[in-house]
Design a protein around this motif. Structure first.
Motif, PDB file in Angstrom:
ATOM      1  N   ARG A  27       1.458   3.874   9.356  1.00  0.00           N
ATOM      2  CA  ARG A  27       1.147   3.332  10.926  1.00  0.00           C
ATOM      3  C   ARG A  27       1.343   4.508  12.030  1.00  0.00           C
ATOM      4  O   ARG A  27       0.528   4.620  12.917  1.00  0.00           O
ATOM      5  CB  ARG A  27       2.450   2.313  11.568  1.00  0.00           C
ATOM      6  N   SER A  57      -4.483  -2.146   7.614  1.00  0.00           N
ATOM      7  CA  SER A  57      -3.843  -3.191   7.143  1.00  0.00           C
ATOM      8  C   SER A  57      -3.681  -4.213   8.426  1.00  0.00           C
ATOM      9  O   SER A  57      -3.366  -3.813   9.336  1.00  0.00           O
ATOM     10  CB  SER A  57      -2.608  -2.925   6.430  1.00  0.00           C
ATOM     11  N   LYS A  58      -3.666  -5.579   8.051  1.00  0.00           N
ATOM     12  CA  LYS A  58      -3.867  -6.618   9.140  1.00  0.00           C
ATOM     13  C   LYS A  58      -2.327  -6.709   9.702  1.00  0.00           C
ATOM     14  O   LYS A  58      -2.026  -7.280  10.775  1.00  0.00           O
ATOM     15  CB  LYS A  58      -4.123  -7.863   8.672  1.00  0.00           C
ATOM     16  N   VAL A  59      -1.271  -6.068   8.849  1.00  0.00           N
ATOM     17  CA  VAL A  59      -0.055  -6.100   9.030  1.00  0.00           C
ATOM     18  C   VAL A  59       0.316  -5.557  10.332  1.00  0.00           C
ATOM     19  O   VAL A  59       1.203  -5.757  11.341  1.00  0.00           O
ATOM     20  CB  VAL A  59       0.779  -5.545   7.953  1.00  0.00           C
ATOM     21  N   TYR A  60      -0.337  -4.416  10.664  1.00  0.00           N
ATOM     22  CA  TYR A  60      -0.087  -3.592  11.972  1.00  0.00           C
ATOM     23  C   TYR A  60      -0.932  -4.167  13.311  1.00  0.00           C
ATOM     24  O   TYR A  60      -0.354  -3.813  14.213  1.00  0.00           O
ATOM     25  CB  TYR A  60      -1.110  -2.091  11.818  1.00  0.00           C
ATOM     26  N   SER A  62      -0.043  -6.962  14.166  1.00  0.00           N
ATOM     27  CA  SER A  62       1.010  -7.859  14.827  1.00  0.00           C
ATOM     28  C   SER A  62       2.195  -6.940  15.508  1.00  0.00           C
ATOM     29  O   SER A  62       3.054  -7.333  15.908  1.00  0.00           O
ATOM     30  CB  SER A  62       1.662  -8.683  13.988  1.00  0.00           C
ATOM     31  N   ASN A  63       1.958  -5.457  15.383  1.00  0.00           N
ATOM     32  CA  ASN A  63       2.865  -4.537  15.773  1.00  0.00           C
ATOM     33  C   ASN A  63       2.411  -4.222  17.218  1.00  0.00           C
ATOM     34  O   ASN A  63       1.471  -3.603  17.484  1.00  0.00           O
ATOM     35  CB  ASN A  63       2.809  -3.382  14.754  1.00  0.00           C
TER      36      ASN A  63
END
Length: 68
Positions: A27, A57-60, A62-63
């Motif tokens: 990240r 990554s799609k996880v990032y 939401s950050n």
């Protein structure tokens, strides 16, 4: 963290060259890359962003730190 140093010392072109050598960016590396591309504001930087964004990554997404 060398990438971050190049960004902090206003050498975004060197940071981007270094990014291309990193195999598994995290990240922090992505955040530095996005900032460096914004600093350059060139068509090459835009092309790189268009190539890189679909691979992040799609996880990032939401950050808040990553998306701001």
């Amino acid at each position: 963290m060398i990438l971050l140093c190049y960004k902090l010392y206003n050498q975004p072109d060197k940071a981007i060259r270094l990014f291309k050598e990193i195999q598994n960016p995290d990240r922090v590396v992505y955040i530095c890359l996005l900032n460096c591309c914004a600093q350059l504001g060139s068509s090459d930087a835009l092309t790189l962003l268009k190539q890189i964004l679909p691979t992040i990554s799609k996880v990032y997404y939401s950050n808040n730190r990553f998306m701001n």
